[in-house]
Write a protein that holds these residues in place. Sequence first.
Motif, mmCIF file in Angstrom:
data_model
loop_
_atom_site.group_PDB
_atom_site.id
_atom_site.type_symbol
_atom_site.label_atom_id
_atom_site.label_comp_id
_atom_site.label_asym_id
_atom_site.label_seq_id
_atom_site.Cartn_x
_atom_site.Cartn_y
_atom_site.Cartn_z
ATOM 1 N N ASP A 71 -7.451 -2.908 -5.760
ATOM 2 C CA ASP A 71 -6.414 -2.225 -5.168
ATOM 3 C C ASP A 71 -6.086 -1.108 -5.766
ATOM 4 O O ASP A 71 -6.279 -0.838 -6.791
ATOM 5 N N LYS B 109 -5.615 -1.712 -0.059
ATOM 6 C CA LYS B 109 -5.151 -3.222 -0.539
ATOM 7 C C LYS B 109 -6.258 -4.275 -0.082
ATOM 8 O O LYS B 109 -6.145 -4.313 1.111
ATOM 9 N N TYR C 104 0.832 -1.035 0.021
ATOM 10 C CA TYR C 104 -0.013 0.171 0.030
ATOM 11 C C TYR C 104 0.941 1.299 0.002
ATOM 12 O O TYR C 104 0.589 2.149 -0.598
#
Length: 397
Positions: free
Chosen positions: A220, A110, A23
């Motif tokens: 994501d 994520k 992330y």
Amino acid sequence: MKSYIVGVGMTRFEKPEGRDWQYWDMVKEAGGAALADAGVAYEDVQQVPVGYCFQASTAGQRAVYELGLTGVPVYNVNNNCATGSTALMMARQFVEGGAGDCVLALGFEKMKRGALGSGADAGSDFATSPVARHYGIMAARHGFETSPPTAQIFGDAAREHMEKYGTTEAQLAAVGAKNHRHSAGNPYAQFQDAYTVDEILASKTVHRPLTKLQCSPTSDGAAAAVVVSERFVEERGLGDRAVEIVAQSMTTDTRESFASGSCIDVVGQSMSRAAARQVYEKAGLGIDDVDVIELHDCFSVNELLTYEALGMCEEGESGKLVASGATTYGGRWVVNPSGGLISKGHPLGATGIAQLAELTWQLRGEAAARQVPGARTGLAHNIGLGGAAVVTLVRRA
């Protein structure tokens, strides 16, 4: 005091586990792009609200440290699917309240593959879920099935709309077809394939009447926006980049959300209507003054419900509105030119900021193949069960 967006950036939204990245890699990419777009350095930033739902506490700091280690305050924000717009709202409030002339709003997620459950933080015990009241209303009227809970509650809202107003499955599918078609011109979108209404209807049923191609995926991705004061714009000569945040409002659930026993109210139409009304009053503008709209189409039915909440049509007329072509290129408004959540993707913490990134590009005339001709005023709508609805009106400065 006025506030402006002068820089935006985002990653491409992608299928979870589709790329080997963390992330903080996403935030470095999106945040770095926003800072470069604004022509400012991280050292200029005075406050950093960061939105996400699925990572641990202080993940905001871990992500932001990839941009710089300046010691500025970092705020971790979680408001379900409205998380990104909540972080952006905090950034605006910091600027307009005098807490900083340059604020960086970030959002990332994520996620895991598969359908989203009953909420970002629902946990395994449904009785203690933050959205237990919402699903209790649904269960009392429609029962509780094995399909994903979020698809159930929105699918049940769709059935209520069909029963009450005569909305058709083809009209619901028209939303998915439109948004998938729009995303074909968006390099940041998770999906870039166009489908016909018949193909939308023929895709796998998730919860009747909603099919897979009418549902937003798990994703994501990250998005970022640099929000600054009027003084900062003038001192840095950023007038040609600046998009003014004219008005913004957040509403949460009221008695109306639960009193009717209807899933239409439980999923947030009444919240959205109240937020839109407050924004129009603050701005002295209405929906007829808006050119381009990014709204929260987590499921096709929510786009229809939001048409009504925003005042784009009378209650019950939204199915006819989308079928008429009024919400695509050549129509009265272009809604979700990015592809929306259905086709662009929906990493929860990033979604609300990505909507403003798209509107910023549109109002600057930088949206390339998906550009809305002559767009000067835009509106964003972001909603999360539990609940929060954020509406933002922006225009080219």
